[in-house]
Design an enzyme around this catalytic site. Structure first.
Site, PDB file in Angstrom:
ATOM      1  N   LYS A  12      47.506  53.273 -19.714  1.00 46.94           N
ATOM      2  CA  LYS A  12      48.395  52.330 -18.994  1.00 46.94           C
ATOM      3  C   LYS A  12      49.038  52.749 -20.931  1.00 46.94           C
ATOM      4  O   LYS A  12      50.375  52.232 -20.715  1.00 46.94           O
ATOM      5  CB  LYS A  12      47.329  50.533 -19.383  1.00 46.94           C
ATOM      6  CG  LYS A  12      47.093  50.581 -18.683  1.00 46.94           C
ATOM      7  CD  LYS A  12      46.315  48.984 -18.437  1.00 46.94           C
ATOM      8  CE  LYS A  12      46.715  48.133 -19.857  1.00 46.94           C
ATOM      9  NZ  LYS A  12      45.624  46.883 -19.387  1.00 46.94           N
ATOM     10  N   ASP A  72      46.219  42.270 -19.654  1.00 50.69           N
ATOM     11  CA  ASP A  72      45.572  41.672 -19.049  1.00 50.69           C
ATOM     12  C   ASP A  72      45.800  41.978 -17.012  1.00 50.69           C
ATOM     13  O   ASP A  72      47.208  41.601 -17.084  1.00 50.69           O
ATOM     14  CB  ASP A  72      44.591  40.574 -19.411  1.00 50.69           C
ATOM     15  CG  ASP A  72      43.038  40.363 -18.214  1.00 50.69           C
ATOM     16  OD1 ASP A  72      42.762  42.144 -18.354  1.00 50.69           O
ATOM     17  OD2 ASP A  72      42.412  39.955 -17.264  1.00 50.69           O
ATOM     18  N   SER A  73      45.355  43.304 -16.637  1.00 42.62           N
ATOM     19  CA  SER A  73      46.316  43.383 -15.085  1.00 42.62           C
ATOM     20  C   SER A  73      45.105  43.785 -14.460  1.00 42.62           C
ATOM     21  O   SER A  73      43.970  44.105 -14.176  1.00 42.62           O
ATOM     22  CB  SER A  73      47.110  44.437 -15.595  1.00 42.62           C
ATOM     23  OG  SER A  73      46.280  45.663 -15.765  1.00 42.62           O
ATOM     24  N   GLY A 152      43.872  53.784 -10.820  1.00 45.78           N
ATOM     25  CA  GLY A 152      43.209  52.743 -10.352  1.00 45.78           C
ATOM     26  C   GLY A 152      43.688  52.869  -9.235  1.00 45.78           C
ATOM     27  O   GLY A 152      43.130  53.457  -7.971  1.00 45.78           O
ATOM     28  N   TYR A 153      43.836  51.809  -8.182  1.00 45.76           N
ATOM     29  CA  TYR A 153      43.857  51.214  -6.853  1.00 45.76           C
ATOM     30  C   TYR A 153      45.296  51.695  -6.478  1.00 45.76           C
ATOM     31  O   TYR A 153      45.823  51.083  -5.738  1.00 45.76           O
ATOM     32  CB  TYR A 153      44.343  49.945  -6.538  1.00 45.76           C
ATOM     33  CG  TYR A 153      42.505  49.296  -7.216  1.00 45.76           C
ATOM     34  CD1 TYR A 153      41.648  49.047  -6.304  1.00 45.76           C
ATOM     35  CD2 TYR A 153      41.819  48.537  -8.610  1.00 45.76           C
ATOM     36  CE1 TYR A 153      40.002  48.201  -6.909  1.00 45.76           C
ATOM     37  CE2 TYR A 153      41.413  48.163  -9.166  1.00 45.76           C
ATOM     38  CZ  TYR A 153      40.264  48.226  -8.569  1.00 45.76           C
ATOM     39  OH  TYR A 153      38.462  47.332  -8.199  1.00 45.76           O
ATOM     40  N   ASP A 154      46.561  52.680  -7.127  1.00 36.44           N
ATOM     41  CA  ASP A 154      47.718  52.793  -6.679  1.00 36.44           C
ATOM     42  C   ASP A 154      47.557  53.434  -5.305  1.00 36.44           C
ATOM     43  O   ASP A 154      48.780  53.260  -4.429  1.00 36.44           O
ATOM     44  CB  ASP A 154      47.820  53.983  -7.807  1.00 36.44           C
ATOM     45  CG  ASP A 154      48.756  53.377  -8.861  1.00 36.44           C
ATOM     46  OD1 ASP A 154      48.540  51.818  -9.060  1.00 36.44           O
ATOM     47  OD2 ASP A 154      49.269  53.749 -10.125  1.00 36.44           O
ATOM     48  N   LYS A 175      57.935  53.843 -10.153  1.00 35.44           N
ATOM     49  CA  LYS A 175      56.417  52.664 -10.309  1.00 35.44           C
ATOM     50  C   LYS A 175      57.200  51.824 -11.245  1.00 35.44           C
ATOM     51  O   LYS A 175      57.076  50.693 -11.381  1.00 35.44           O
ATOM     52  CB  LYS A 175      54.847  53.422 -10.645  1.00 35.44           C
ATOM     53  CG  LYS A 175      54.197  52.571 -11.179  1.00 35.44           C
ATOM     54  CD  LYS A 175      52.729  53.318 -11.874  1.00 35.44           C
ATOM     55  CE  LYS A 175      51.759  51.904 -11.655  1.00 35.44           C
ATOM     56  NZ  LYS A 175      50.534  52.680 -11.671  1.00 35.44           N
ATOM     57  N   ARG A 181      53.357  45.587 -14.955  1.00 35.46           N
ATOM     58  CA  ARG A 181      53.943  46.427 -16.237  1.00 35.46           C
ATOM     59  C   ARG A 181      54.810  46.126 -16.303  1.00 35.46           C
ATOM     60  O   ARG A 181      55.518  46.241 -17.308  1.00 35.46           O
ATOM     61  CB  ARG A 181      52.561  47.491 -16.600  1.00 35.46           C
ATOM     62  CG  ARG A 181      52.289  48.169 -18.072  1.00 35.46           C
ATOM     63  CD  ARG A 181      51.301  48.637 -18.302  1.00 35.46           C
ATOM     64  NE  ARG A 181      49.771  47.990 -17.250  1.00 35.46           N
ATOM     65  CZ  ARG A 181      49.514  48.642 -16.302  1.00 35.46           C
ATOM     66  NH1 ARG A 181      50.052  49.635 -15.488  1.00 35.46           N
ATOM     67  NH2 ARG A 181      48.680  48.024 -15.399  1.00 35.46           N
TER      68      ARG A 181
HETATM   69  P1  IMP Z   1      43.025  45.819 -17.305  1.00 37.07           P
HETATM   70  O1  IMP Z   1      41.908  45.478 -17.879  1.00 37.07           O
HETATM   71  O2  IMP Z   1      43.738  45.306 -17.320  1.00 37.07           O
HETATM   72  O3  IMP Z   1      43.028  48.022 -18.204  1.00 37.07           O
HETATM   73  O4  IMP Z   1      42.886  46.370 -15.968  1.00 37.07           O
HETATM   74  C1  IMP Z   1      41.822  46.365 -15.029  1.00 37.07           C
HETATM   75  C2  IMP Z   1      41.905  47.510 -14.289  1.00 37.07           C
HETATM   76  O5  IMP Z   1      42.851  46.777 -12.775  1.00 37.07           O
HETATM   77  C3  IMP Z   1      42.274  48.656 -14.330  1.00 37.07           C
HETATM   78  O6  IMP Z   1      41.479  48.888 -14.737  1.00 37.07           O
HETATM   79  C4  IMP Z   1      42.563  48.888 -12.618  1.00 37.07           C
HETATM   80  O7  IMP Z   1      41.445  49.065 -11.472  1.00 37.07           O
HETATM   81  C5  IMP Z   1      44.203  48.084 -12.579  1.00 37.07           C
HETATM   82  N1  IMP Z   1      44.992  48.468 -12.299  1.00 37.07           N
HETATM   83  C6  IMP Z   1      45.813  47.731 -13.037  1.00 37.07           C
HETATM   84  N2  IMP Z   1      47.014  48.265 -13.021  1.00 37.07           N
HETATM   85  C7  IMP Z   1      47.150  48.936 -12.606  1.00 37.07           C
HETATM   86  C8  IMP Z   1      47.352  49.738 -11.870  1.00 37.07           C
HETATM   87  O8  IMP Z   1      49.398  49.540 -12.735  1.00 37.07           O
HETATM   88  N3  IMP Z   1      47.619  50.512 -10.913  1.00 37.07           N
HETATM   89  C9  IMP Z   1      46.364  50.903 -10.687  1.00 37.07           C
HETATM   90  N4  IMP Z   1      44.995  50.059 -10.357  1.00 37.07           N
HETATM   91  C10 IMP Z   1      45.492  49.425 -11.469  1.00 37.07           C
END
Ligand code: IMP
Length: 198
Positions: A12, A72-73, A152-154, A175, A181
């Protein structure tokens, strides 16, 4: 001015630095949390992306006195009533990308609605005030993983903006131009200016 990006996720962080360079963030020294090891495990125990992003940014601002940005994503699947959502990182006990992706495919049984979106809520907390922005990237969940990029889920996410390719098959620049993001962090220079910080 100095600004701390409050994440311990190196993927990230790399994306954010590139997005901010593209967005033309000038006169701002962007720091990460490496100089503050005590902040390596920031709590994010709320049920919304907004509350979690604010919780992390407020904690880092309180501990350092510097303007702090946190995000938070996660992934929201319509066929799973929005899951994994704020639990995206820990969707499985293993909490690895492979385990999470395998579990997602199991949960989305044949015929399920595969519409989904990535979301990223960015929170900026400073002495001059707080702001949040919500970035979204709409798409669908594939039936099998594809591609080696991203994280992650990409490999399972098929963004509407690039029909026929998964997020993991895009270049970093591709991307960042369409991602949740990218859409949130590209607004950071305007937020900083609106608060009169730079
Ligand atoms: P975080 O809590 O914001 O760090 O993200 C939570 C989770 O969301 C990550 O561990 C990934 O599994 C997923 N995630 C967030 N952003 C992305 C992305 O850009 N691509 C793929 N998975 C993502």
């Amino acid at each position: 001015m100095k600004l701390i990006i409050a994440t311990n996720n190196q993927h990230k962080l790399d994306e954010i630095r590139e997005i901010l360079a593209t967005a033309g963030l000038r006169g701002v020294e962007v720091l990460d949390l490496s100089a503050w090891p005590a902040l390596s495990d920031l709590a994010e125990d709320h049920d919304s992306f907004v509350d979690n992003a604010l919780q992390k940014a407020r904690a880092v601002h309180a501990a350092t006195g510097l303007p702090a940005v946190a995000d938070d994503s996660g992934l929201e699947c319509d066929g799973l009533d929005g899951a994994p959502g704020v639990r995206s990182k820990r969707f499985t006990p293993e909490a690895t990308a492979d385990a999470n992706n395998a579990h997602l495919l199991e949960r989305l049984a044949d015929g399920a609605d595969r519409t989904a979106r990535f979301r990223c809520v960015l929170a900026l907390v400073t002495d001059a005030g707080e702001r949040t922005v919500d970035g979204r990237c709409e798409g669908r969940i594939a039936h099998a993983p594809r591609g080696d990029g991203g994280f992650g889920y990409d490999p399972l996410f098929l963004p509407d903006d690039h029909p026929g390719r998964s997020m993991a098959e895009l270049s970093t620049a591709e991307k960042n131009a369409i991602s949740h993001r990218g859409r949130a962090f590209s607004q950071l220079p305007a937020l900083i200016a609106a608060l009169g910080l730079a």
